[in-house]
Each structure stands twice: as C-alpha cells, then as structure tokens.
Design a protein around this motif. Structure first.
Motif, PDB file in Angstrom:
ATOM      1  N   LEU A 104      13.180  -4.027   0.295  1.00  0.00           N
ATOM      2  CA  LEU A 104      12.257  -4.903  -0.210  1.00  0.00           C
ATOM      3  C   LEU A 104      12.734  -6.622  -0.534  1.00  0.00           C
ATOM      4  O   LEU A 104      11.889  -7.437  -0.154  1.00  0.00           O
ATOM      5  N   VAL A 139       5.278  -6.216  -6.316  1.00  0.00           N
ATOM      6  CA  VAL A 139       5.679  -4.681  -5.635  1.00  0.00           C
ATOM      7  C   VAL A 139       6.301  -3.640  -6.767  1.00  0.00           C
ATOM      8  O   VAL A 139       5.880  -2.581  -6.925  1.00  0.00           O
ATOM      9  N   SER A 189       5.017  -3.656   2.489  1.00  0.00           N
ATOM     10  CA  SER A 189       5.651  -3.690   1.145  1.00  0.00           C
ATOM     11  C   SER A 189       5.366  -1.967   0.813  1.00  0.00           C
ATOM     12  O   SER A 189       6.135  -1.626  -0.055  1.00  0.00           O
ATOM     13  N   THR A 193       8.920   0.268  -0.253  1.00  0.00           N
ATOM     14  CA  THR A 193       9.307   0.846  -1.523  1.00  0.00           C
ATOM     15  C   THR A 193       9.975   2.175  -1.339  1.00  0.00           C
ATOM     16  O   THR A 193      10.403   2.960  -2.274  1.00  0.00           O
ATOM     17  N   PRO A 233       1.506  -0.575  -3.923  1.00  0.00           N
ATOM     18  CA  PRO A 233       2.025  -1.966  -3.459  1.00  0.00           C
ATOM     19  C   PRO A 233       1.262  -2.730  -2.451  1.00  0.00           C
ATOM     20  O   PRO A 233       0.928  -3.895  -2.624  1.00  0.00           O
ATOM     21  N   VAL A 237       0.080  -6.254  -3.618  1.00  0.00           N
ATOM     22  CA  VAL A 237       0.369  -7.464  -2.874  1.00  0.00           C
ATOM     23  C   VAL A 237      -0.873  -8.034  -2.394  1.00  0.00           C
ATOM     24  O   VAL A 237      -1.104  -9.466  -2.175  1.00  0.00           O
TER      25      VAL A 237
END
Length: 245
Positions: A104, A139, A189, A193, A233, A237
């Motif tokens: 990330l 995130v 994203s 994660t 996320p 985002v």
C-alpha cells in the motif's frame, strides 16, 4: 530447539518447491526462447538464495507467531463476551495492519507522484506526501470497517454472498460517477490490502472467532473477511477521489 530447526527445514523445502516453477519458466524463456545467457548469473543465484531464505523465515514466522496470536486473541475476546471490545479490536487490527502494508505504501507513493505529474495536485513534496497519506489512511480506515462488518457477519450469521454482491453492485455504480483518474487506483487498493501483513492476521481472526462461537463452522463462517478487506477499499478510495477533486 530441535523441533524448531526441523520446522524451519521443512519451510525451506516448501519454499524451494514453490519457487521451482518460477525458476524453470524464467530459465526456459531466457535460454530457449530468447537464446541468451543469464546476465550476472552469480548475482542472480545469490539473490535467489536470499529470496528462499526470506520466504522460509516469513512462512515460519507466520506459523510460529502471527497465526497463533491472531487465533488466541479471537478466542480471548469471544470468551470475554464483549461485542464492543471485539469490534474495536477488529477495527484497530484492520487499520494497523493496513497502514503498515508495504504494498500500500508503494502504491500510494506512486499514485501521488503520477497525480503531481498530471497536475491533479501540487508538484511539491508536501503535496505528494499529503495525497499519499490521505490515500493510505482512507484504505486503512476502510479495511478497519471491513473487519467490523466481517466480524458482525460471523456473530450474526449473515450470508456472505449477499453482502459481497451488494458491495460489488455499489462498486459498479460508483465507477460510473468517480473521476477516471481515481478508478484504477481504487481497484488496485483493493488488491494491495490483501498482502503479507494483513492476510495472516485477518485469516487467523476469522477462523479463531468462528471456532470460538457455538453454532459457527470455521470452514463456512471463518473465511470471507479478506473479501471485505478487498471490497471496501475500492468504495472508500473512489469516494475519496470524489471528495478531493
């Protein structure tokens, strides 16, 4: 000590086995298809040994440390019987592991650099840092919320498929309205994660919690938290992109 060495050796054998197909593919295309010798073969061999060692210690560390502590914490919170503290711990675990996720950090830094070059944000180092940190915290916050939803799913017995379907419908709708520049970052994203730090602890939390609750099947209810950690996320985002643009 003897048992530890045996397990470490078994992890090393497993690492070599897992890396062998990749090595064979690279050698085939380098030597047979491209018909070129390996550049700096000694350096490549040394690097490969480091990769094997790193993967071995990482897997061994997961088995000896992260998986047991994740499951033991889940069992302890289930015995304590406090939903508030369990949800608080879940959020903190999701946020803390994600904010430290190397993948990330790399994506956020690169996204800030490209955004500056494209004129979306200022070219200064401070502007890029603010953008990257905003992306990282967004995130991390979304993964914390994702774990809270996942834990509630286990506690309440909610059907996983309907939650996931609803989430991806929302992702599809938001994709239509989100700025084009943020869509790719949002989708990436969701992938970063689920990497080296987050996955072991989240998996251990889900399995340990499902094992501790009467009427829950660890195989059915213990998994699925990673799906939430990938899904939310993307939503957050894209919302972040809509707010800052």
């Amino acid at each position: 000590m003897h048992q530890t060495l045996i397990k470490l050796f078994e992890s090393a054998i497993g690492s070599v086995r897992d890396l062998t197909p990749i090595i064979l593919v690279v050698l085939f295309f380098q030597l047979v298809v491209l018909e070129q010798p390996l550049p700096e073969s000694g350096r490549l061999v040394l690097g490969l040994l480091f990769v094997i060692m790193g993967l071995t210690f990482f897997i061994h560390g997961l088995e000896q440390g992260l998986f047991p502590i994740g499951e033991s914490l889940a069992h302890a919170f289930a015995r304590k019987g406090s939903v508030f503290w369990l949800l608080t711990f879940s959020f903190a675990l999701g946020f803390g592991t994600t904010i430290a996720e190397p993948a990330l950090i790399a994506v956020a830094t690169e996204a800030a650099k490209i955004a500056a070059e494209g004129g979306m944000i200022g070219i200064s180092a401070d502007a890029q840092l603010d953008y990257a940190n905003g992306l990282r915290y967004t995130v991390a916050f979304s993964v914390g919320i994702a774990l809270v939803i996942g834990v509630l799913k286990i506690l309440r017995g909610w059907p996983l498929q309907w939650l996931i379907i609803s989430g991806y419908i929302l992702v599809a709708i938001m994709t239509i309205f989100a700025p084009a520049e943020i869509i790719g970052i949002a989708y990436d994203s969701g992938g970063v994660t689920t990497s080296t730090i987050t996955v072991p602890l989240v998996t251990a939390l889900g399995v340990g919690l499902a094992s501790s609750i009467k009427g829950r099947n660890p195989m059915v209810d213990g998994f699925g938290l990673i799906a939430f950690a990938s899904l939310l996320p993307m939503i957050f985002v894209m919302a972040y992109g809509m707010v800052i643009t």
